[in-house]
Design an enzyme around this catalytic site. Sequence first.
Site, short mmCIF file in Angstrom:
data_model
loop_
_atom_site.label_atom_id
_atom_site.label_comp_id
_atom_site.label_asym_id
_atom_site.label_seq_id
_atom_site.Cartn_x
_atom_site.Cartn_y
_atom_site.Cartn_z
N HIS A 170 0.83 -1.20 0.00
CA HIS A 170 0.00 0.00 0.00
C HIS A 170 0.87 1.26 0.00
O HIS A 170 0.50 2.27 -0.60
CB HIS A 170 -0.93 0.01 1.21
CG HIS A 170 -1.98 -1.07 1.17
ND1 HIS A 170 -3.33 -0.81 1.10
CD2 HIS A 170 -1.86 -2.42 1.18
CE1 HIS A 170 -4.01 -1.94 1.07
NE2 HIS A 170 -3.13 -2.94 1.13
N ASP A 176 -5.41 6.06 1.72
CA ASP A 176 -5.73 4.68 1.36
C ASP A 176 -7.15 4.41 1.86
O ASP A 176 -7.51 4.79 2.97
CB ASP A 176 -4.74 3.73 2.05
CG ASP A 176 -4.82 2.30 1.52
OD1 ASP A 176 -5.88 1.68 1.73
OD2 ASP A 176 -3.85 1.82 0.93
#
Length: 478
Positions: A18, A123
């Site tokens: 990520h 995110d």
Amino acid sequence: MAPNKPHIVCLPAPLQGHISPMMKLAKLLHSRGFYITMILTEFDVARLATSLAAESPIQQGLNDFGFETIPDGLPPHNKRGVLDLPELANSIQGDETNKALKSVLMRLNASSHIPSISAIISDITMFFALGVGKELGIPMLGLCTTSACGMLGYLQYDELIKRGLFPLKDESCLTNGFLDTPIDWVPGLIKGTTMKHLPTFVRTMNIDDTMFNFLLATVRNSSTTEGLIFNTFYELEGEVLEEIKTKIPNLYAIGPLSLLCKQVIEQELLPLRSNFWKEDTNCIEWLDKRSPKSVIYVNYGSLAILTSDQLEEFAWGLANSKQPFLWVIRPGLVEEEFGAILNNKYREEIKGRGLISGWCPQEKVLQHPSIAVFLTHCGWNSTLESMSDGVPLICWPFFAEQQTNCLYACHEWRVGVEMEEGTVRRERVEEVVREMMEGEKGKELRRKAMEWKFKAEAATRPGGSSHSNFDKLVNYLM
């Protein structure tokens, strides 16, 4: 530093797969004139500093690019491995992290030395940031680090509950064919999608399962952001993106980010790296001595864990194929002791044609002319990077939406061949490797992978779909 520069705060989830795409996006925005603040967890900053040593990304004096830290709520001794994900999912939403993020944002906005925050790009799994942003009047966009087809799979979680398909009735559902139940009500999912192809957090009898409910909350919150950014491109996942748009209208497909970065003059991109493990660059020298399209690259990503039995079967399957291979065995890949498996007998067997590495610069490896095929867990970064470089896949999905990526890679994009998840047999490993290296199937998938490489390159060039979408994103953020 111009005080009127737009200021974007980037908040990645505290996982290797990520942080990497968020770092690329941050560097791209910085090259377009944005002031960037990257917020990382204290634990991840320590890991990055250890792996990069003098090249730590927490550098002073970067022009208009700053770093801040927040706690993740877990104690220092927690390894933050794949088995710890439920604990991390709970702690990251806790009061400690929430208050820390709010404090950082307020301090940044109060500073006279940097511009006021224009927007947060978070995110989507860090959805607690949405509430903090709303409280402080800062708009938020979400970065989705999965494939679009993976995200569409997560978007079915609510529907699975309504249809009585979740939770599973009992443990027999894992083996009695229940997972072959068709998922045929979603226009964007390809024909043949079943329960076993959906992100794996559905495979539980517990309606209160932490990860299922965490991802359910993630997709529910995604629809309340200002928009979603995807590391994919329309030519690859257009139908899926259009289906997601019916729920979340404002989408920006700007991938592959690795190729979009190549469109920017190198001097304009900050030399920031984001690896949790020190890279072994000797593997590039080793690859330089190999023939074109002769090497299998094997890497299961940053989270997957293997049993010692699985490792042994992979080891002897690769050895028995008699093909050259570069195999990444990162720290923590195998829970048990594996030194006995890769013993002197094994190393003698693979001498001269097999290289075992701790971690490697994957993008450089996949771009290397000697790489013929990638044996992968089908994480989205790996899948997209491989296709971007025209390298076909041997798919061994581990968990999450990797099963969805595998389905699409093998049956929609036709760049992969599937090895059954879970059980590993050396005979099957040898068979698939030989098929990909020597057989007609391998040639066919290589041709298809090269077609996607050209399409990905076209999408990220000026005038291409992803390049144009990135321009739209920049204009929106300005």
